[in-house]
Design an enzyme around this catalytic site. Structure first.
Site, PDB file in Angstrom:
ATOM      1  N   GLY A 207      60.572  22.132  59.980  1.00 52.33           N
ATOM      2  CA  GLY A 207      60.518  21.718  58.579  1.00 52.33           C
ATOM      3  C   GLY A 207      60.691  22.904  57.654  1.00 52.33           C
ATOM      4  N   ASN A 208      60.430  22.697  56.372  1.00 54.93           N
ATOM      5  CA  ASN A 208      60.517  23.803  55.421  1.00 54.93           C
ATOM      6  C   ASN A 208      59.500  23.614  54.306  1.00 54.93           C
ATOM      7  OD1 ASN A 208      61.835  22.350  53.108  1.00 54.93           O
ATOM      8  ND2 ASN A 208      63.365  21.982  54.706  1.00 54.93           N
ATOM      9  N   LEU A 209      59.399  24.583  53.432  1.00 58.39           N
ATOM     10  CA  LEU A 209      58.324  24.620  52.442  1.00 58.39           C
ATOM     11  C   LEU A 209      58.606  23.838  51.160  1.00 58.39           C
ATOM     12  CD1 LEU A 209      57.202  28.362  52.633  1.00 58.39           C
ATOM     13  CD2 LEU A 209      55.888  26.336  53.291  1.00 58.39           C
ATOM     14  N   SER A 210      59.739  23.155  51.090  1.00 58.37           N
ATOM     15  CA  SER A 210      60.058  22.457  49.832  1.00 58.37           C
ATOM     16  C   SER A 210      58.958  21.465  49.455  1.00 58.37           C
ATOM     17  CB  SER A 210      61.382  21.713  49.991  1.00 58.37           C
ATOM     18  OG  SER A 210      61.581  20.893  48.870  1.00 58.37           O
ATOM     19  N   ALA A 274      65.802  20.234  50.210  1.00 56.98           N
ATOM     20  CA  ALA A 274      65.980  21.325  51.165  1.00 56.98           C
ATOM     21  C   ALA A 274      66.346  20.665  52.491  1.00 56.98           C
ATOM     22  CB  ALA A 274      64.697  22.127  51.287  1.00 56.98           C
TER      23      ALA A 274
END
Ligand code: CTP
Length: 399
Positions: A207-210, A274
Site C-alpha cells: 500500500g501507500n501513505l495517501s 496514489a
C-alpha cells in the site's frame, strides 16, 4: 476566523449543532445568535457549551457593548442555518427586529443561508422572490435538499447536509462570496482518490501513505461548483463526501476499470489517487507462513497499467481535460515537466513530498503545470483551496 452562526426557528436547529461542532473543531471562533423561536428547539445551554462562547439572543443584553452592531462588524462569515421562510423574508426586506436580523444588516462579510422549510413554503412566490433578491445582493442561498420533511411529507425543503454546508463555508472563507458560483454546472467530472492496495496474500498488501484528502477535497469542491461528480476512491479513512457518486475500489486494476467506465462521458478526469505502480506477481491464496531457520522468499513485482497515460492517449470525449498528480521528493519541477510530457495529460499538479509534507495533512503547497508551458503556483493552504485553483484551470479549458 470569526464565524457567526445565526439560527432561526425551525426543527432543523438541532442539525445546526453538528455544523457548529465542525466549525469549532476546525479552530474557528463561533458566536451563535439564535432567534427567540430557535430557542424553542435547542436551548441556550447547548449553543453555549458547543461554541465555548456566551450566546447572544437579544439586543437588550449587554447593551453597553452594542451587540446589535458589534457582532456583525467582527464577523468573517455569517451563516444562517437553518434559515426559515420568515428569516429569508426579513433579510430580503432589511427588517431588524431582533439581534440576528440586526446582525445581518451590520455584517459586511459573506453571508450563507441554509434554508429549511416545507416544500410549499420554499416554492411560494414570496419566498422565491426573497431568495432571488438575496442572491442578487451577493448572498449565497444553498438549495435545500429533497427528502423526508418534518411529519409524513417528503419533498424539497430539507436542511442541507451539515457537512456540505461546512465545506461550502470553508470555501467561502478562502474565496469570498465567489465560492457560491456554480461554473461547473452541467459538467461531469471524475476524480480518483486514496491509495490502492495490492494484495500479497489474504492478510497482506502493498500500500501507500495517501490519505485521500486532496482527492476528496477536489470532489467536494467540484460538487459545490455544480458538477456531477464520480469519485473513484481507493483506500481512505475519510467520511463519504456529500453530493457525489462514490465508487469504492481496492486495487489498481479495479481503479482502472472504474475510472475508464466513468470517463466515457466525462468532461474532466482528475487522477489524484496514489495508484500503485507495481503489484505482487503472485497472489498467495493462503497466508504466507514464516519458516523457522529460513529466510523469507523475495516478493516479485509486476507493473500495473498506467491509467493516467491510458486515458490521456485514449480521450473518449473530445475536449476532455485530463489532470495528473505527481508527488516528487526532489527536482520537483523538472521531474514534473517530464512526467506531464510522458503521460500526455493537460495539467499536472506537482507536490513536493517527504519530511512530513502533504501526506495526510489538511494543507498542501503545489505548482500546477500546464501542457502550454505555463505554471500556476499554489501557496501553502487548505487542500480545498488547491482544489478551487485547479477547477479554475479546468473550467477555463472547458469554456
Ligand atoms: N497513475 C495512474 N496509474 C498508475 C500510476 C499512477 O494513473 N498505475 C497516476 C496517478 O494517479 C497520478 C500520476 O499518475 O496522477 C502519478 O504518477 P507517478 O506514479 O508519480 O508516475 P510515475 O511515472 O510512476 O513516476 P515515478 O516513477 O517517477 O514515481
Amino acid at each position: 476566523m470569526n464565524v457567526v452562526l445565526g439560527v432561526s426557528g425551525g426543527i432543523a436547529a438541532y442539525k445546526a449543532c453538528e455544523l457548529l461542532r465542525r466549525f469549532s473543531e476546525s479552530g474557528h471562533d463561533v458566536r451563535v445568535v439564535p432567534t427567540a423561536s430557535a430557542l424553542h428547539f435547542v436551548g441556550e445551554a447547548t449553543w453555549s457549551a458547543l461554541s465555548g462562547n456566551p450566546v447572544s439572543t437579544e439586543v437588550w443584553e449587554s447593551v453597553h457593548e452594542v451587540p446589535h452592531v458589534r457582532i456583525g462588524q467582527h464577523a468573517d462569515l455569517l451563516v444562517i442555518a437553518p434559515a426559515t421562510a420568515d428569516l429569508l423574508a426579513k433579510a430580503a426586506h432589511g427588517l431588524a427586529d431582533d439581534l440576528l436580523t440586526n446582525t445581518l444588516l451590520t455584517a459586511r462579510c459573506p453571508v450563507v443561508f441554509a434554508p429549511a422549510m416545507h416544500t410549499e413554503m420554499w416554492e411560494h412566490p414570496a419566498t422565491r422572490e426573497n431568495v432571488a433578491t438575496l442572491r442578487r445582493r451577493g448572498a449565497i442561498v444553498i438549495e435545500p435538499a429533497v427528502g423526508r420533511l418534518t411529519g409524513v411529507d417528503t419533498g424539497k425543503g430539507r436542511f442541507p447536509d451539515p457537512e456540505a454546508i461546512f465545506e461550502l463555508c470553508q470555501r467561502v472563507l478562502t474565496r469570498g462570496a465567489d465560492a457560491g458560483h456554480t461554473d461547473l454546472a452541467g459538467r461531469h467530472v471524475v476524480v480518483s482518490a486514496g491509495g490502492t492496495r495490492e494484495p500479497l496474500d489474504p492478510v497482506r498488501f502493498l500500500g501507500n501513505l495517501s490519505s485521500g484528502r486532496q482527492g476528496y477535497a477536489l470532489a467536494s469542491v467540484a460538487a459545490a461548483r455544480g458538477a456531477r461528480v464520480t469519485l473513484v476512491a481507493a483506500h481512505t479513512e475519510l467520511p463519504d463526501p456529500a453530493g457525489v457518486d462514490l465508487v469504492r475500489v481496492g486495487t489498481a486494476a479495479e481503479m482502472r476499470e472504474a475510472v475508464l467506465a466513468a470517463a466515457a462521458d466525462a468532461d474532466a478526469v482528475v487522477m489524484a489517487a496514489a495508484v500503485a505502480d507495481f503489484r505482487p506477481a503472485e497472489y498467495a491464496a493462503v497466508k504466507i507462513k514464516k519458516v523457522e531457520g529460513a529466510e523469507p522468499a523475495p516478493v516479485a513485482l509486476v507493473r500495473n497499467a498506467d491509467i493516467l497515460a491510458e486515458i490521456s492517449r485514449g480521450r473518449p470525449v473530445p475536449g476532455q481535460v485530463i489532470v495528473g498528480f505527481a508527488a516528487e521528493t526532489d527536482n520537483a519541477l523538472v521531474n514534473g515537466r517530464a512526467k506531464l510530457a510522458r503521460k500526455g495529460c493537460d495539467l499536472l499538479v506537482v507536490n513536493e513530498v517527504g519530511g512530513g509534507r502533504a501526506f495526510g495533512s489538511a494543507d498542501n503547497e503545489a505548482v500546477i503545470l500546464a501542457d502550454d508551458g505555463s505554471e500556476t503556483p499554489v501557496p501553502f493552504g487548505p487542500k480545498a483551496a488547491l482544489a478551487d485553483l485547479l477547477w479554475d484551470r479546468v473550467a477555463a479549458r472547458l469554456a
